[in-house]
Scaffold this active site. Structure first.
Site, PDB file in Angstrom:
ATOM      1  N   ARG A  44       0.839  -1.205   0.000  1.00  7.35           N
ATOM      2  CA  ARG A  44       0.000   0.000   0.000  1.00  7.35           C
ATOM      3  C   ARG A  44       0.868   1.246   0.000  1.00  7.35           C
ATOM      4  O   ARG A  44       1.987   1.229   0.500  1.00  7.35           O
ATOM      5  CB  ARG A  44      -0.993  -0.008   1.164  1.00  7.35           C
ATOM      6  CG  ARG A  44      -0.429  -0.023   2.539  1.00  7.35           C
ATOM      7  CD  ARG A  44      -1.506   0.183   3.599  1.00  7.35           C
ATOM      8  NE  ARG A  44      -2.674  -0.679   3.472  1.00  7.35           N
ATOM      9  CZ  ARG A  44      -3.674  -0.730   4.339  1.00  7.35           C
ATOM     10  NH1 ARG A  44      -3.649   0.041   5.404  1.00  7.35           N
ATOM     11  NH2 ARG A  44      -4.710  -1.509   4.169  1.00  7.35           N
ATOM     12  N   LYS A  80       3.857  -7.833   4.309  1.00  5.19           N
ATOM     13  CA  LYS A  80       3.148  -6.622   3.872  1.00  5.19           C
ATOM     14  C   LYS A  80       4.200  -5.566   3.571  1.00  5.19           C
ATOM     15  O   LYS A  80       5.303  -5.625   4.119  1.00  5.19           O
ATOM     16  CB  LYS A  80       2.232  -6.116   5.001  1.00  5.19           C
ATOM     17  CG  LYS A  80       1.237  -5.070   4.582  1.00  5.19           C
ATOM     18  CD  LYS A  80       0.004  -5.669   3.941  1.00  5.19           C
ATOM     19  CE  LYS A  80      -0.912  -4.629   3.379  1.00  5.19           C
ATOM     20  NZ  LYS A  80      -2.085  -5.225   2.730  1.00  5.19           N
ATOM     21  N   ASP A 114      -2.665  -3.039  -3.187  1.00  2.41           N
ATOM     22  CA  ASP A 114      -3.470  -2.584  -2.054  1.00  2.41           C
ATOM     23  C   ASP A 114      -3.711  -1.076  -2.250  1.00  2.41           C
ATOM     24  O   ASP A 114      -3.505  -0.554  -3.361  1.00  2.41           O
ATOM     25  CB  ASP A 114      -2.701  -2.886  -0.754  1.00  2.41           C
ATOM     26  CG  ASP A 114      -3.582  -2.884   0.479  1.00  2.41           C
ATOM     27  OD1 ASP A 114      -4.311  -3.851   0.694  1.00  2.41           O
ATOM     28  OD2 ASP A 114      -3.535  -1.911   1.247  1.00  2.41           O
ATOM     29  N   THR A 146     -13.788 -14.024  -3.812  1.00  3.51           N
ATOM     30  CA  THR A 146     -14.047 -13.687  -2.403  1.00  3.51           C
ATOM     31  C   THR A 146     -15.517 -13.960  -2.072  1.00  3.51           C
ATOM     32  O   THR A 146     -15.838 -14.498  -1.012  1.00  3.51           O
ATOM     33  CB  THR A 146     -13.705 -12.200  -2.123  1.00  3.51           C
ATOM     34  OG1 THR A 146     -12.335 -11.996  -2.466  1.00  3.51           O
ATOM     35  CG2 THR A 146     -13.917 -11.827  -0.674  1.00  3.51           C
ATOM     36  N   LEU A 177     -23.212  -3.335  -1.391  1.00  6.37           N
ATOM     37  CA  LEU A 177     -23.437  -4.086  -2.640  1.00  6.37           C
ATOM     38  C   LEU A 177     -22.369  -3.728  -3.670  1.00  6.37           C
ATOM     39  O   LEU A 177     -22.657  -3.456  -4.828  1.00  6.37           O
ATOM     40  CB  LEU A 177     -24.844  -3.781  -3.169  1.00  6.37           C
ATOM     41  CG  LEU A 177     -25.956  -4.081  -2.156  1.00  6.37           C
ATOM     42  CD1 LEU A 177     -27.290  -3.562  -2.630  1.00  6.37           C
ATOM     43  CD2 LEU A 177     -26.043  -5.577  -1.863  1.00  6.37           C
ATOM     44  N   GLY A 178     -21.119  -3.737  -3.217  1.00  9.14           N
ATOM     45  CA  GLY A 178     -19.999  -3.452  -4.113  1.00  9.14           C
ATOM     46  C   GLY A 178     -19.579  -4.705  -4.857  1.00  9.14           C
ATOM     47  O   GLY A 178     -20.393  -5.593  -5.126  1.00  9.14           O
ATOM     48  N   ASN A 179     -18.296  -4.769  -5.162  1.00  6.82           N
ATOM     49  CA  ASN A 179     -17.790  -5.880  -5.968  1.00  6.82           C
ATOM     50  C   ASN A 179     -18.096  -7.248  -5.356  1.00  6.82           C
ATOM     51  O   ASN A 179     -18.480  -8.178  -6.058  1.00  6.82           O
ATOM     52  CB  ASN A 179     -16.283  -5.727  -6.151  1.00  6.82           C
ATOM     53  CG  ASN A 179     -15.969  -4.501  -6.984  1.00  6.82           C
ATOM     54  OD1 ASN A 179     -16.623  -4.230  -7.975  1.00  6.82           O
ATOM     55  ND2 ASN A 179     -14.978  -3.741  -6.548  1.00  6.82           N
ATOM     56  N   ASN A 257     -13.373  -6.130   5.838  1.00  8.55           N
ATOM     57  CA  ASN A 257     -12.171  -6.244   6.658  1.00  8.55           C
ATOM     58  C   ASN A 257     -12.354  -5.531   7.984  1.00  8.55           C
ATOM     59  O   ASN A 257     -13.050  -4.518   8.053  1.00  8.55           O
ATOM     60  CB  ASN A 257     -10.996  -5.586   5.923  1.00  8.55           C
ATOM     61  CG  ASN A 257     -10.339  -6.535   4.945  1.00  8.55           C
ATOM     62  OD1 ASN A 257     -10.149  -7.719   5.226  1.00  8.55           O
ATOM     63  ND2 ASN A 257      -9.991  -6.029   3.779  1.00  8.55           N
TER      64      ASN A 257
END
Ligand code: NAD
Length: 351
Positions: A44, A80, A114, A146, A177-179, A257
């Site tokens: 990120r 990470k 990210d 996912t 109601l996203g991806n 998350n």
């Protein structure tokens, strides 16, 4: 911050501070644990308020990846990386310099996309290193996979709580109601679920109403619905001291998350209300399983089959929580640590 003390306490193997003069790259790569396999974790980019904030973030997130991969039961460790920069100052030079640092680790760390890193950026990083995932078109975006993982998680929870295999006729509330949320609604509808949905964007709720006959509810009302499962698929921190007392669903199973505002306090609060909580990092590991398969040579059938690890791990977590009288959050940690310990002891025997 006492650096080595912190790293030791959190269990990290290696932390790499990367600087490139020409591009002014400032990045930190944290490798938490490689007992199960090479450390995987996305990169990120953020204009962190301080270097200490960046370090805290990368240490915390890399440790989280170790637990996520262990619960997903794939031979992958936790890592990470953070690049400390303003998104406007992102340049090809900077990304390629970062790629050379990733390459220098010779596969101990494998990274992907990210916050503020686009697929195109990953492609630029990949000019310098092969140790990146998310550049191959083969595995597609993570969201559809996912969503299948979340569906399997819901099935595990329903089986454990209601001793039933079918979802037909159940009432499920989906927040966001996203991806992922949209894909999840499609699967649930196909299995005969009665959907209740909320989103801050009316066009999204209207679409799901039109496609799957969902009942649209207010953003706040979604928590207190009398449904069988609540699936948070929008934001983090939504399970907290104000929302939990209002929740009626006996199961919480969604992809968002960091759902628990405070992991200890709010997992206990859910447990005390008798709510079966699917730890977010276990149920939403479909994307990680997908990119792991990309790393070993993507075959869709194999990747989809491996999503069953989510179902199996959750059943294991629920049973452990019940037998040991701990929260599902704690049981997931115990399961992950057991798998890591086992891998470590096998390595010692073989060395
Ligand atoms: P997304 O951005 O596509 O969708 C989020 C949706 O939530 C949007 O439609 C947004 O309008 C809606 N939303 C925002 N605030 C809301 C609120 N207060 N109430 C109701 N709806 C609200 O994101 P996504 O890719 O679907 O991911 C959803 C969550 O799952 C995120 O927390 C993400 O970090 C996590 N996650 C996603 C993946 C993945 O593969 N995409 C994998 C693991 C975890």
């Amino acid at each position: 911050m006492k650096l080595f003390e912190t790293i030791k306490q959190m269990g990290h193997e290696q932390v790499l501070f990367c600087h490139d003069f020409e591009s002014d790259l400032k990045a930190i790569i944290a490798i938490h644990d490689t007992s199960l396999g090479p450390a995987m974790g996305a990169t990120r980019l953020r204009p962190y308020a301080s270097e200490e904030d960046a370090l805290q973030d990368v240490l915390r997130l890399s440790r989280g990846m170790t637990y996520k991969a262990a619960c997903a039961n794939i031979p992958v460790g936790g890592g990470k990386a953070v690049i400390i920069a303003n998104p406007e100052n992102k340049s090809d030079k900077l990304l390629r310099a970062y790629g050379r640092f990733v390459e220098s680790l010779k596969g101990r760390f494998i990274t992907g996309q990210d916050m503020n890193i686009s697929p195109e950026d990953v492609r630029k990083i990949s000019c310098e290193t092969n140790y990146v995932v998310g550049v191959s078109e083969k595995s597609g975006g993570p969201a559809p996979v996912t969503a299948i993982g979340v569906l399997l998680g819901i099935k595990a929870a329903v089986e454990f709580r209601y001793s039933r295999e079918s979802l037909d006729g159940l009432k499920i509330a989906v927040q966001g109601l996203g991806n992922v949320g949209k894909n999840l609604c499609q699967h649930l509808h196909q299995l005969g679920v009665k959907l209740f949905v909320s989103d801050v964007l009316p066009q999204k709720t209207e679409e799901i109403k039109r496609l799957y006959g969902a009942t649209v509810v207010d953003e706040k009302e979604i928590y207190s619905l009398d449904v069988d499962v609540f699936a948070p698929c929008a934001l983090g921190g939504i399970l907290n001291s104000s929302t939990i007392p209002t929740i009626k669903a006996p199961i919480i199973a969604g992809c968002a998350n960091n759902q628990l505002e405070n992991e200890q306090v709010h997992s206990m609060l859910l447990d005390s209300k008798g709510i079966l909580y699917c730890p977010d990092y276990v149920i939403n590991a479909g994307g990680l399983i997908n990119v792991y398969n990309e790393m070993i040579g993507y075959e869709e059938e194999k990747a989809l089959l491996q999503l069953n690890n989510i179902y199996n791990s959750l059943l294991d977590i629920f049973s452990r929580a019940k037998e040991q009288g701990v929260t599902t959050h704690e049981a997931a940690k115990i399961l992950a640590e057991e798998r890591i310990r086992r891998a470590k002891s096998i390595k010692i025997v073989n060395s």
